[in-house]
Motif scaffolding. Structure first.
Motif, PDB file in Angstrom:
ATOM      1  N   ILE A   5       0.851  -1.185   0.000  1.00  0.00           N
ATOM      2  CA  ILE A   5       0.000   0.000   0.000  1.00  0.00           C
ATOM      3  C   ILE A   5       0.886   1.234   0.000  1.00  0.00           C
ATOM      4  CG2 ILE A   5      -1.725   1.338   1.253  1.00  0.00           C
ATOM      5  CD1 ILE A   5      -2.965  -1.184   2.219  1.00  0.00           C
ATOM      6  N   TYR A  35      -0.439  -6.057   5.081  1.00  0.00           N
ATOM      7  CA  TYR A  35       0.044  -5.108   4.086  1.00  0.00           C
ATOM      8  C   TYR A  35       1.460  -4.611   4.393  1.00  0.00           C
ATOM      9  CZ  TYR A  35      -5.054  -4.828   3.550  1.00  0.00           C
ATOM     10  OH  TYR A  35      -6.382  -5.123   3.402  1.00  0.00           O
ATOM     11  N   ASN A  90      -0.290  -4.210  -5.682  1.00  0.00           N
ATOM     12  CA  ASN A  90      -0.164  -2.840  -5.208  1.00  0.00           C
ATOM     13  C   ASN A  90      -1.525  -2.182  -5.093  1.00  0.00           C
ATOM     14  OD1 ASN A  90       2.748  -2.630  -5.165  1.00  0.00           O
ATOM     15  ND2 ASN A  90       2.685  -2.619  -7.396  1.00  0.00           N
ATOM     16  N   LEU A  91      -1.609  -1.232  -4.173  1.00  0.00           N
ATOM     17  CA  LEU A  91      -2.786  -0.395  -4.043  1.00  0.00           C
ATOM     18  C   LEU A  91      -2.324   0.962  -3.540  1.00  0.00           C
ATOM     19  CD1 LEU A  91      -6.302  -1.034  -2.802  1.00  0.00           C
ATOM     20  CD2 LEU A  91      -4.941   0.521  -1.416  1.00  0.00           C
ATOM     21  N   PHE A  93      -3.240   4.565  -1.693  1.00  0.00           N
ATOM     22  CA  PHE A  93      -4.171   5.267  -0.798  1.00  0.00           C
ATOM     23  C   PHE A  93      -3.840   6.756  -0.909  1.00  0.00           C
ATOM     24  CE2 PHE A  93      -6.821   4.228   3.117  1.00  0.00           C
ATOM     25  CZ  PHE A  93      -7.392   5.484   3.195  1.00  0.00           C
ATOM     26  N   TYR A 117      -6.869   1.780  -6.324  1.00  0.00           N
ATOM     27  CA  TYR A 117      -6.659   2.850  -5.343  1.00  0.00           C
ATOM     28  C   TYR A 117      -7.905   3.025  -4.493  1.00  0.00           C
ATOM     29  CZ  TYR A 117      -9.131   5.617  -8.918  1.00  0.00           C
ATOM     30  OH  TYR A 117     -10.048   6.078  -9.841  1.00  0.00           O
ATOM     31  N   ILE A 340      -9.985   0.150   2.051  1.00  0.00           N
ATOM     32  CA  ILE A 340      -9.056  -0.607   1.211  1.00  0.00           C
ATOM     33  C   ILE A 340      -9.816  -1.679   0.433  1.00  0.00           C
ATOM     34  CG2 ILE A 340      -7.164  -2.284   1.262  1.00  0.00           C
ATOM     35  CD1 ILE A 340      -6.022  -0.682   3.648  1.00  0.00           C
TER      36      ILE A 340
END
Length: 357
Positions: A5, A35, A90-91, A93, A117, A340
């Motif tokens: 993240i 994460y 992947n993400l 924020f 995202y 999330i």
């Protein structure tokens, strides 16, 4: 395998420091068992700094700024095309407030690169950021609002006198003058006569090329958090007891004199009306993930939507987490996890559609 993240914070907007406060709380709350957390600090000049894997708790938001001095500076393109594409898990924020973060710009880059995202998409982010466009759209769906007018910098420069006369005719005094694009009450002033109106125009045009002018209304302002994608749900309303006549930047972040009242002091049927209106506003603007809707309630229980914020303040004591704690006992960490998952859900739905083409 853990998801990485990347928490974006800072940025070039006037809300840089507020972003660091939100990001610090988010970073501290993310579950390290599930994460890996990588803060990405963006300087006031727009330089991107990858702070690396972050395992410690943040005691002071300025730690994010100071940590950037020992990192290698990146361009946004380098970050988006190199770091994020190294690994599929992947993400992002985006804990960014204001222009270049909350207005659909960063969301557009992430969409182009097919990176999941948290929060609202391109359209809802850009529309909600522009107060005039958002109000025009809400008006189409008969969502109640106070009288408003807008003036562009171009037209104001051509004929200042005409701009003032139109405001006096359509809105009258007292009125509030705001930059159309912006947040955290930066650039907002109240005008009670022509001299103050002139000064208010000059102040607002420092922050945007389009401004909005709204009539004054005597009312209490409710804040409602709405969370979800297809079936958004509103929290209980909350409000602030304050000494000032309106929320300017100092009242929100510096004076420390705002007293939150959660749940707000409303009759049950008005609470229900306010919550349903907040959910409708969320849907009309095509929001997803989260938003905070601010609604005025007068003494005779008339309601008027003030505005919607697609990336509200997200510190541990900000209204959004406080509202959900009061609504159903959701903790700050649980709320972060919920957002999330909503971001991943939205991404997977869009990915499935693309794969069918």
């Amino acid at each position: 395998m853990k998801i990485n993240i990347y928490v974006l914070c800072g940025g070039k907007s006037v809300e840089h420091d507020i972003s660091l406060r939100s990001a610090s709380a988010i970073i501290n709350a993310i579950d390290r068992v599930k994460y890996n957390v990588y803060p990405i600090y963006i300087t006031n000049e727009g330089v991107w700094c990858n702070l690396g894997l972050w395992e410690n708790k943040i005691e002071n938001p300025d730690e994010l700024r100071s940590a950037s001095s020992s990192t290698v500076a990146l361009s946004m393109g380098e970050f988006l095309t190199n770091i994020l594409k190294e690994n599929e898990d992947n993400l992002v924020f985006p804990a960014l407030h204001g222009p270049n973060g909350e207005d659909g710009t960063i969301q557009g880059f992430l969409e182009l690169l097919s990176i999941p995202y948290v929060g609202n998409g391109v359209l809802s982010s850009s529309v909600a950021m522009d107060k005039v466009v958002a109000k025009d759209l809400l008006a189409k769906y008969n969502i109640p609002q106070v009288k408003y007018a807008s003036v562009t910098l171009h037209n104001w420069k051509i004929d200042e006198e005409k701009s003032y006369e139109e405001v006096e005719k359509e809105i009258g005094y007292p009125c509030y003058i705001k930059p159309s694009n912006g947040g955290s009450s930066v650039g907002i002033t109240m005008a009670g006569n022509r001299e103050e109106l002139v000064n208010s125009f000059k102040e607002a045009f420092l922050y945007d090329s389009k401004i909005i002018i709204e009539e004054e209304i005597i009312a209490r302002e409710m804040q409602i958090s709405v969370v979800g994608n297809h079936n958004p749900k509103a929290s209980v309303p909350g409000e602030f007891i304050m000494e000032r006549s309106f929320f300017d930047y100092n009242a929100k972040y510096i004076d420390g004199k705002l007293i939150p009242v959660v749940p707000a002091r409303l009759e049950p049927e008005i609470t229900d009306l306010v919550c349903r209106t907040a959910e409708k506003t969320f849907k009309v603007l095509n929001c997803s993930g989260l938003a905070r809707v601010d609604i005025f309630v007068t003494d005779n229980n008339k309601i008027f939507v003030n505005e919607i914020n697609t990336m509200p303040g997200f510190t541990a004591v900000s209204m959004t987490p406080v509202l959900w704690k009061a609504t159903d006992g959701t903790t700050y960490g649980e709320l972060v996890e919920r957002l999330i998952q909503l971001g991943l859900e939205r991404y997977n739905e869009r990915k499935a559609i693309v794969n069918k083409r």
